[in-house]
Design an enzyme around this catalytic site. Structure first.
Site, PDB file in Angstrom:
ATOM      1  N   GLY A 114     -27.431  88.761 -39.606  1.00 49.58           N
ATOM      2  CA  GLY A 114     -28.418  89.695 -39.241  1.00 49.58           C
ATOM      3  C   GLY A 114     -29.536  90.077 -39.852  1.00 49.58           C
ATOM      4  CG  MET A 136     -31.781  88.855 -47.554  1.00 51.02           C
ATOM      5  SD  MET A 136     -30.140  88.897 -47.827  1.00 51.02           S
ATOM      6  CE  MET A 136     -30.451  89.443 -49.679  1.00 51.02           C
ATOM      7  CD  GLU A 157     -29.872  94.360 -44.283  1.00 49.28           C
ATOM      8  OE1 GLU A 157     -29.678  94.127 -45.446  1.00 49.28           O
ATOM      9  OE2 GLU A 157     -28.764  93.933 -43.334  1.00 49.28           O
TER      10      GLU A 157
HETATM   11  N1  ARG Z   1     -26.424  90.625 -47.540  1.00 49.06           N
HETATM   12  C1  ARG Z   1     -26.839  90.443 -46.137  1.00 49.06           C
HETATM   13  C2  ARG Z   1     -26.512  91.636 -45.504  1.00 49.06           C
HETATM   14  O1  ARG Z   1     -25.307  91.967 -44.949  1.00 49.06           O
HETATM   15  C3  ARG Z   1     -26.274  89.367 -45.699  1.00 49.06           C
HETATM   16  C4  ARG Z   1     -26.895  87.923 -45.972  1.00 49.06           C
HETATM   17  C5  ARG Z   1     -25.847  86.812 -46.236  1.00 49.06           C
HETATM   18  N2  ARG Z   1     -26.611  85.600 -45.848  1.00 49.06           N
HETATM   19  C6  ARG Z   1     -26.020  84.409 -46.146  1.00 49.06           C
HETATM   20  N3  ARG Z   1     -26.830  83.398 -45.962  1.00 49.06           N
HETATM   21  N4  ARG Z   1     -24.796  84.395 -46.542  1.00 49.06           N
HETATM   22  O2  ARG Z   1     -27.012  92.497 -45.253  1.00 49.06           O
HETATM   23 ZN    ZN Z   2     -25.120  94.010 -46.370  1.00 56.89          ZN
END
Ligand code: ARG
Ligand code: ZN
Length: 891
Positions: free
Chosen positions: A265, A267, A302
């Site tokens: 979604g 980052m 985010e």
């Molecule tokens: N930290 C991000 C979110 O939930 C998700 C990113 C995960 N990306 C991945 N390639 N595993 O906002």
């Molecule tokens: Zn997250």
């Protein structure tokens, strides 16, 4: 942490890093086919580690050279194998300068540095930074970053990275540079750069403290008319975090960038959030009400990570839910507060619980079940799951239910006070909640360590003479992979009592707390803490046998087993002061009959619907004191997946047929009411996505979809007219969906014309073309042959995750009868796509592989066919991502 030469990584093997990083100075010579990366890192030995080796991770890198404290290392002075670069017996303080070459234009995995439509983007979480340079790429190594980007100015006019822009200028040969400095320590997974032809909407915003910050939303040139909603959402998020948690934006500049090729979604990179276009771009022409709401919640999510994730991060990836569960909980609360209609918070709660039941409960009951804090993984990217996110959010919500909103806030404050700037664990969070409230939450830890959805069985006995009611609550949790036996959970169980007329009764007992401060609970709600396998509470002064409203507001992520009659459920549906339970009573009533009908289909018995149900629905529809958004949710039948979850042996065709029968019956029996609803709801023009109007549209469009269930040309014409006249995507899409999914000949012809028009009208809007594919992929009429035809369409490609998801995932995850066709054609289509995707983008292939995690619960002929397909996939050379999923399903 462990080297990637080992197949499985275990939580119990965690060891602190041998070296910590102070500063990182990165220079990128950006070029699509060959980018040169120079990384100067100052490392210092970690007194907590016995090892004096520097361990750096790297993947798909061409190593040009290493300097250690200014001296070039010869090949024998370091070991390089299997993605690990090891320098033994390194000095206390080591300055490393590493030069690597990478090929962004060959990178189809969308991890590390890659290209999308000619522009550069990065994705480093979880372990993508090691595709950029050799580095201690683990979240407990935090450093200050300085980044210099150099590129051709014409091709890449915009150069962005984390933090503040400190310098920019021209370079020889048409090149230019920009230098960025991030003042905060961060782990490598939060690093990001963006470079290319982008434009932005920007605004200066004043924080509550009076400090001014620069906000920017960056997109490709043609999309500048679609950024306003994301910007609004960002401003609301900033305000909400100030008000609810006293948390302020810590940077002078905050950027959001939209990219069309993205695995997930969005980052939360520090100060430079990168988003799937799907969660940024919106205007009435291309986005639905649901899109608008999703954008607001993802922008919030985010942004909220800046404190829960970035300022306080995870010690290791087993703690992923520490930041994700907490941040989902925060975004859910943000969205709930934003709705602002009468039952707004309940409406949001219902939607979130629906997601949990639809996606997380099946995951927790299948081959990929894992605790909120997993014990092991092969590929961490496979653990960005609904369990980590949504169940994790439920776990956080339970603290709030147990401690009250104020107690929860105290816990949050203590958490930041103790851990700001650190990389910590789920246990640290629990300790902050417990200590701030002087409570013993030891047993709560089981929510982190044990997988599986607990079941709570309720039995009641009313004693008229004694005017007492006893409730016996027993809990159990089914076995999950590697966890046969479970210890009891600490379960907050909220409930209330209704008399025969539907009026709230007073709850009296020494065993329960009647909480005035219980968040989101109507007065008269009691809270019991279940701690044992079975416990009985006795209520006194109960003048008549009550109807029990159990597990109000879904106070714990459990499956409630409690038999209530159709009449009792109908009473709850009409009168429960807890709006969530009003909805849930309707769902339980419908689900019971859907299961009965499915059974009848299987045994070729006559299909009938009792009048209790039809009348219950009629009164919901007629009750205009209700919030329309709530009415729409209450009148939407449980999904096919939810029916399947309740069956011992899943029969997809029978489920679909039973559900269709129920829709048709409700369509016919309530036709006048549906038509009246459709014709009388007035929504002010021009279009606005705000919740009041969106709620009305969702009820109106639900009415339309029910009306389409009868094969009546006049009624069909309503949808065609709505399609033609719509001034917004919500109504246009709803009409088109109703036509395509109605499944009769009349609608089919009409749908074909609209589908052709839709494609021509929106061919330049990638996100809308995704909708066009998804709509056809989920049509009950279309099977594998139609999917193959659509996959041959010039606009289709597996390389773009959104496009792959719209068609292939749409079909395999949301078209039950056709995907599980008894001839196996759906499974073959699935297998072909997994194998092809696995060569392009393993993360996406692994996601698709999950479509059959519960294959052994299907009826025998399907189970056999599925197993054969799985074995066929397993016999091929697979990525670590896909291999882990397929092998766990087969285990
Ligand atoms: N930290 C991000 C979110 O939930 C998700 C990113 C995960 N990306 C991945 N390639 N595993 O906002
Ligand atoms: Zn997250």
């Amino acid at each position: 942490m462990t080297s990637r030469t080992q197949k499985t990584v275990y939580r119990k093997n965690y060891t602190p890093p041998s070296f910590l990083a102070n500063t990182v100075d990165l220079t990128f010579d950006l070029d699509p086919s060959q980018t040169r990366v120079t990384a100067k890192t100052e490392l210092i030995h970690n007194p907590q580690s016995k090892s004096t080796d520097i361990v750096l991770y790297g993947e798909d890198l061409e190593l040009v050279g290493i300097l250690l404290n200014g001296r070039k290392l010869a090949a024998g002075e370091y070991a390089l194998e299997n993605g690990l670069l090891r320098i033994t017996k390194a000095p206390e303080v080591t300055r490393l300068e590493i030069e690597t070459l990478i090929c962004p234009d060959k990178n189809t995995t969308l991890m590390g540095l890659y290209l999308s439509n000619g522009n550069f983007f990065t994705q480093c979480e979880a372990e993508g930074f090691r595709k950029i340079t050799y580095f201690p790429d683990r979240p407990d190594v935090m450093a200050k970053y300085t980044v210099t980007l150099k590129a051709n100015k014409k091709q890449f006019p915009v150069l962005l990275s984390n933090g503040n822009l400190v310098e920019e200028g021209a370079l020889p040969r048409g090149r230019h540079y920009a230098k960025w400095e991030d003042p905060f320590n961060k782990p490598s997974y939060l690093f990001a750069i963006v470079a290319g032809k982008l434009v932005c909407q920007e605004e200066t915003f004043t924080l509550a403290s009076g400090r001014k910050v620069l906000l920017q939303v960056w997109v490709e040139k043609g999309n500048l008319d679609k950024t306003a909603h994301a910007m609004e959402s960002l401003k609301h998020s900033i305000r909400w975090d100030e008000e609810r948690y006293g948390l302020e934006l810590d940077l002078d500049r905050f950027m959001i960038v939209a990219v069309g090729d993205f695995n997930m979604g969005a980052m939360e990179n520090k100060g430079l959030n990168i988003f799937n276009t799907r969660y940024v771009l919106a205007n009435p022409r291309i986005a639905t009400d649901v899109d608008y709401a999703n954008i607001e919640s993802v922008v919030g999510h985010e942004y909220f990570h800046n404190w829960t994730g970035n300022r306080v991060t995870c010690r290791d990836w087993f703690q992923l839910s520490l930041k994700e569960g907490l941040t989902v909980f925060r975004d859910q609360e943000f969205s709930a507060d934003r709705i602002g209609t009468k039952d707004g918070r309940a409406v949001k709660r219902i939607e979130d619980v629906r997601t949990l039941r639809q996606h997380q409960f099946p995951e927790d009951a299948g081959a990929m079940a894992h605790p909120v804090r997993p014990d092991s993984y092969e590929e961490i990217n496979n653990f960005y799951t609904v369990t980590i996110y949504e169940k994790g959010a439920e776990v956080v919500r339970m603290y709030q239910t147990l401690l009250g909103r104020e107690g929860f806030r105290k816990g949050m404050d203590l958490y930041f006070q103790r851990h700001d700037g650190q990389a910590v664990t789920c246990s640290d969070f629990l300790a902050a909640m417990a200590d701030a409230n002087k409570q013993d939450l030891t047993q709560f830890e089981n929510w982190y360590s044990q997988a599986g959805t607990p079941r709570v069985k309720l039995r009641t006995r009313y004693n008229k003479k004694a005017q007492s009611l006893s409730l016996t609550l027993s809990q159990s949790c089914p076995p999950t992979p590697e966890q046969a036996k479970k210890r009891p959970f600490l379960i907050p169980f909220a409930f209330g009592l209704l008399d025969a007329k539907g009026k709230s009764m007073v709850v009296n007992s020494h065993d329960v707390t009647v909480r005035k401060k219980l968040a989101d609970a109507p007065s008269g709600t009691a809270l019991v803490q279940l701690t044992r396998k079975s416990q009985t509470i006795t209520l006194t002064g109960v003048p008549e046998k009550p109807v029990i409203s159990a597990l109000r507001n879904f106070s714990a992520p459990v499956i409630l087993e409690y038999d209530q009659s159709d009449e009792e459920l109908a009473l709850l549906l009409s009168a429960d002061p807890d709006a969530f339970n009003r909805w849930d009573a309707g769902q339980r009533l419908a689900l019971r009959h859907l299961l009965r009908l499915t059974h009848a289909v299987q045994h070729k018995e006559a299909l009938e619907l009792p009048s209790t149900l039809v009348e219950a629905y009629r009164s919901v529809l007629a009750n205009d004191s209700l919030d329309p958004a709530f009415q729409a949710l209450a009148l939407t039948l449980p999904s096919e997946i939810m029916i399947a979850e309740e069956m011992k042996e899943i029969d997809p065709q029978a489920i679909v047929q039973a559900r269709h029968f129920m829709l048709q019956t409700l369509s016919h029996s309530l036709q006048d009411e549906w038509l009246k609803t459709y014709q009388t709801i007035r929504i002010p023009a021009p279009y606005s996505p705000e919740p009041d109007n969106a709620g009305k549209r969702s009820l109106r469009n639900l009415a339309l979809s029910y009306l389409m269930e009868g094969d009546d040309k006049k009624l069909m014409q309503l949808a065609v007219t709505q399609y033609d006249n719509a001034d917004n995507m919500t109504d246009r899409m709803a009409a088109l969906t109703a036509l395509t999914h109605a499944g009769n000949l009349t609608s089919k012809k009409m749908a074909e014309r609209c589908l052709r028009h839709f494609y021509r009208e929106f061919r330049l809007e990638a996100l809308v073309i995704d909708k066009w594919f998804a709509l056809q992929a989920t049509s009950p009429e279309n099977g594998a042959p139609e999917m193959r035809k659509l996959a041959d369409h010039p606009a289709f490609t597996l390389k773009n995750p959104n496009r792959a998801r719209s068609l292939v995932f749409g079909f395999c995850m949301n078209n039950m009868a056709q995907f599980h066709a008894t001839d196996g054609s759906g499974y073959d289509f699935w297998a072909e796509n997994i194998l092809e995707l696995d060569r392009i983008n393993p993360q996406i292939a692994a996601r698709l592989s999950r479509a059959l995690t519960q294959y052994n619960r299907f009826k025998p002929e399907l189970k056999k066919r599925a197993r054969k397909t799985l074995k066929h996939i397993a016999s091929r050379k697979l990525s670590r991502d896909t291999g882990e999923i397929i092998n766990k399903i087969l285990a």
